[in-house]
Design a protein around this motif. Structure first.
Motif, PDB file in Angstrom:
ATOM      1  N   ALA A 133       0.834  -1.204   0.000  1.00  0.00           N
ATOM      2  CA  ALA A 133       0.000   0.000   0.000  1.00  0.00           C
ATOM      3  C   ALA A 133       0.869   1.254   0.000  1.00  0.00           C
ATOM      4  N   LEU A 134       1.921   1.261   0.793  1.00  0.00           N
ATOM      5  CA  LEU A 134       2.833   2.412   0.817  1.00  0.00           C
ATOM      6  C   LEU A 134       3.511   2.600  -0.537  1.00  0.00           C
ATOM      7  N   GLY A 135       3.864   1.503  -1.189  1.00  0.00           N
ATOM      8  CA  GLY A 135       4.460   1.574  -2.527  1.00  0.00           C
ATOM      9  C   GLY A 135       3.507   2.167  -3.542  1.00  0.00           C
ATOM     10  N   ARG A 136       2.251   1.765  -3.484  1.00  0.00           N
ATOM     11  CA  ARG A 136       1.268   2.320  -4.414  1.00  0.00           C
ATOM     12  C   ARG A 136       1.056   3.810  -4.139  1.00  0.00           C
ATOM     13  N   LEU A 137       1.010   4.179  -2.863  1.00  0.00           N
ATOM     14  CA  LEU A 137       0.870   5.593  -2.506  1.00  0.00           C
ATOM     15  C   LEU A 137       2.039   6.415  -3.030  1.00  0.00           C
ATOM     16  N   ALA A 138       3.236   5.876  -2.903  1.00  0.00           N
ATOM     17  CA  ALA A 138       4.440   6.593  -3.331  1.00  0.00           C
ATOM     18  C   ALA A 138       4.452   6.841  -4.833  1.00  0.00           C
ATOM     19  N   HIS A 139       3.802   5.973  -5.592  1.00  0.00           N
ATOM     20  CA  HIS A 139       3.805   6.086  -7.050  1.00  0.00           C
ATOM     21  C   HIS A 139       2.503   6.645  -7.616  1.00  0.00           C
ATOM     22  N   HIS A 160      -1.780  11.697   5.050  1.00  0.00           N
ATOM     23  CA  HIS A 160      -2.909  11.095   5.777  1.00  0.00           C
ATOM     24  C   HIS A 160      -3.077   9.618   5.393  1.00  0.00           C
ATOM     25  N   ALA A 161      -3.011   9.336   4.099  1.00  0.00           N
ATOM     26  CA  ALA A 161      -3.171   7.956   3.621  1.00  0.00           C
ATOM     27  C   ALA A 161      -2.044   7.061   4.121  1.00  0.00           C
ATOM     28  N   GLU A 162      -0.815   7.564   4.125  1.00  0.00           N
ATOM     29  CA  GLU A 162       0.320   6.775   4.627  1.00  0.00           C
ATOM     30  C   GLU A 162       0.126   6.428   6.095  1.00  0.00           C
ATOM     31  N   SER A 163      -0.356   7.371   6.860  1.00  0.00           N
ATOM     32  CA  SER A 163      -0.621   7.127   8.270  1.00  0.00           C
ATOM     33  C   SER A 163      -1.700   6.062   8.443  1.00  0.00           C
ATOM     34  N   ALA A 164      -2.776   6.179   7.672  1.00  0.00           N
ATOM     35  CA  ALA A 164      -3.894   5.240   7.780  1.00  0.00           C
ATOM     36  C   ALA A 164      -3.482   3.814   7.414  1.00  0.00           C
ATOM     37  N   VAL A 165      -2.744   3.643   6.308  1.00  0.00           N
ATOM     38  CA  VAL A 165      -2.378   2.287   5.883  1.00  0.00           C
ATOM     39  C   VAL A 165      -1.303   1.686   6.786  1.00  0.00           C
ATOM     40  N   THR A 166      -0.512   2.534   7.438  1.00  0.00           N
ATOM     41  CA  THR A 166       0.507   2.038   8.357  1.00  0.00           C
ATOM     42  C   THR A 166      -0.117   1.558   9.665  1.00  0.00           C
ATOM     43  N   GLU A 167      -1.162   2.239  10.099  1.00  0.00           N
ATOM     44  CA  GLU A 167      -1.803   1.914  11.373  1.00  0.00           C
ATOM     45  C   GLU A 167      -2.804   0.770  11.276  1.00  0.00           C
ATOM     46  N   ASP A 168      -3.376   0.536  10.096  1.00  0.00           N
ATOM     47  CA  ASP A 168      -4.472  -0.431   9.981  1.00  0.00           C
ATOM     48  C   ASP A 168      -4.357  -1.215   8.673  1.00  0.00           C
ATOM     49  N   THR A 169      -4.141  -2.505   8.787  1.00  0.00           N
ATOM     50  CA  THR A 169      -4.010  -3.368   7.609  1.00  0.00           C
ATOM     51  C   THR A 169      -5.287  -3.369   6.775  1.00  0.00           C
ATOM     52  N   ALA A 170      -6.444  -3.262   7.428  1.00  0.00           N
ATOM     53  CA  ALA A 170      -7.705  -3.211   6.682  1.00  0.00           C
ATOM     54  C   ALA A 170      -7.740  -1.974   5.789  1.00  0.00           C
ATOM     55  N   GLU A 171      -7.224  -0.854   6.277  1.00  0.00           N
ATOM     56  CA  GLU A 171      -7.144   0.355   5.452  1.00  0.00           C
ATOM     57  C   GLU A 171      -6.180   0.146   4.284  1.00  0.00           C
ATOM     58  N   LEU A 192      -5.553  -2.656   2.777  1.00  0.00           N
ATOM     59  CA  LEU A 192      -6.256  -3.480   1.783  1.00  0.00           C
ATOM     60  C   LEU A 192      -7.277  -2.670   1.009  1.00  0.00           C
ATOM     61  N   ALA A 193      -7.994  -1.790   1.692  1.00  0.00           N
ATOM     62  CA  ALA A 193      -8.984  -0.955   1.006  1.00  0.00           C
ATOM     63  C   ALA A 193      -8.299  -0.053  -0.015  1.00  0.00           C
ATOM     64  N   TYR A 194      -7.082   0.346   0.256  1.00  0.00           N
ATOM     65  CA  TYR A 194      -6.349   1.169  -0.700  1.00  0.00           C
ATOM     66  C   TYR A 194      -5.846   0.342  -1.883  1.00  0.00           C
ATOM     67  N   LEU A 195      -5.506  -0.913  -1.638  1.00  0.00           N
ATOM     68  CA  LEU A 195      -4.952  -1.774  -2.685  1.00  0.00           C
ATOM     69  C   LEU A 195      -6.008  -2.389  -3.606  1.00  0.00           C
ATOM     70  N   VAL A 196      -7.199  -2.652  -3.088  1.00  0.00           N
ATOM     71  CA  VAL A 196      -8.251  -3.299  -3.875  1.00  0.00           C
ATOM     72  C   VAL A 196      -9.091  -2.209  -4.528  1.00  0.00           C
ATOM     73  N   ASP A 197      -9.096  -2.199  -5.850  1.00  0.00           N
ATOM     74  CA  ASP A 197      -9.776  -1.153  -6.609  1.00  0.00           C
ATOM     75  C   ASP A 197     -10.860  -1.778  -7.481  1.00  0.00           C
ATOM     76  N   PRO A 198     -12.124  -1.398  -7.270  1.00  0.00           N
ATOM     77  CA  PRO A 198     -13.195  -1.970  -8.095  1.00  0.00           C
ATOM     78  C   PRO A 198     -12.997  -1.744  -9.594  1.00  0.00           C
ATOM     79  N   PHE A 199     -12.381  -0.632  -9.969  1.00  0.00           N
ATOM     80  CA  PHE A 199     -12.123  -0.390 -11.395  1.00  0.00           C
ATOM     81  C   PHE A 199     -11.262  -1.505 -11.971  1.00  0.00           C
ATOM     82  N   ASP A 200     -10.268  -1.961 -11.213  1.00  0.00           N
ATOM     83  CA  ASP A 200      -9.411  -3.050 -11.678  1.00  0.00           C
ATOM     84  C   ASP A 200     -10.205  -4.329 -11.935  1.00  0.00           C
TER      85      ASP A 200
END
Length: 115
Positions: free
Chosen positions: A30-36, A47-58, A60-68
């Protein structure tokens, strides 16, 4: 007129239960996707980096994209999507998790289970 003749829009409901086997790998991805992500403003990125670092569920929500999920499906265009994630208690032997259970869905709807 049938419902199919009156609307071209279809609501597709999907529920997934994932077993996280390596929280560190999920967070790292998730951090890698945010960085790019070139469209993410710096304040939102922090804010997003903090959220994904603190909570694995967050993460996953960032990594799973319905468009994909539908971008390669011919003849459809995603109009709207929303999704969320949360930690849950999961017991695959519980009747609460029976994918074949009739949940009151219309006969027109098709439920597909994997597993």
């Amino acid at each position: 007129m049938s419902a199919e003749e009156t609307s071209r829009f279809v609501r597709l409901r999907v529920e997934l239960v994932l077993e996280v086997q390596d929280e560190g790998e999920v967070t790292k991805a998730a951090l890698g996707r945010l960085a790019h992500d070139p469209e993410l403003p710096p304040e939102e990125r922090a804010h997003a980096e903090s959220a994904v670092t603190e909570d694995t569920a967050e993460a996953l929500a960032y990594l799973v994209d319905p468009f994909d999920l539908v971008s390669e499906v011919p003849g459809v265009e995603l109009q709207q999507a929303s999704w969320s994630s949360e930690r849950i208690e999961y017991d695959p032997d519980s009747p609460d998790w029976d994918l074949d259970e009739d949940d009151g869905a219309d006969d027109d709807e098709e439920e597909v289970g994997i597993g």
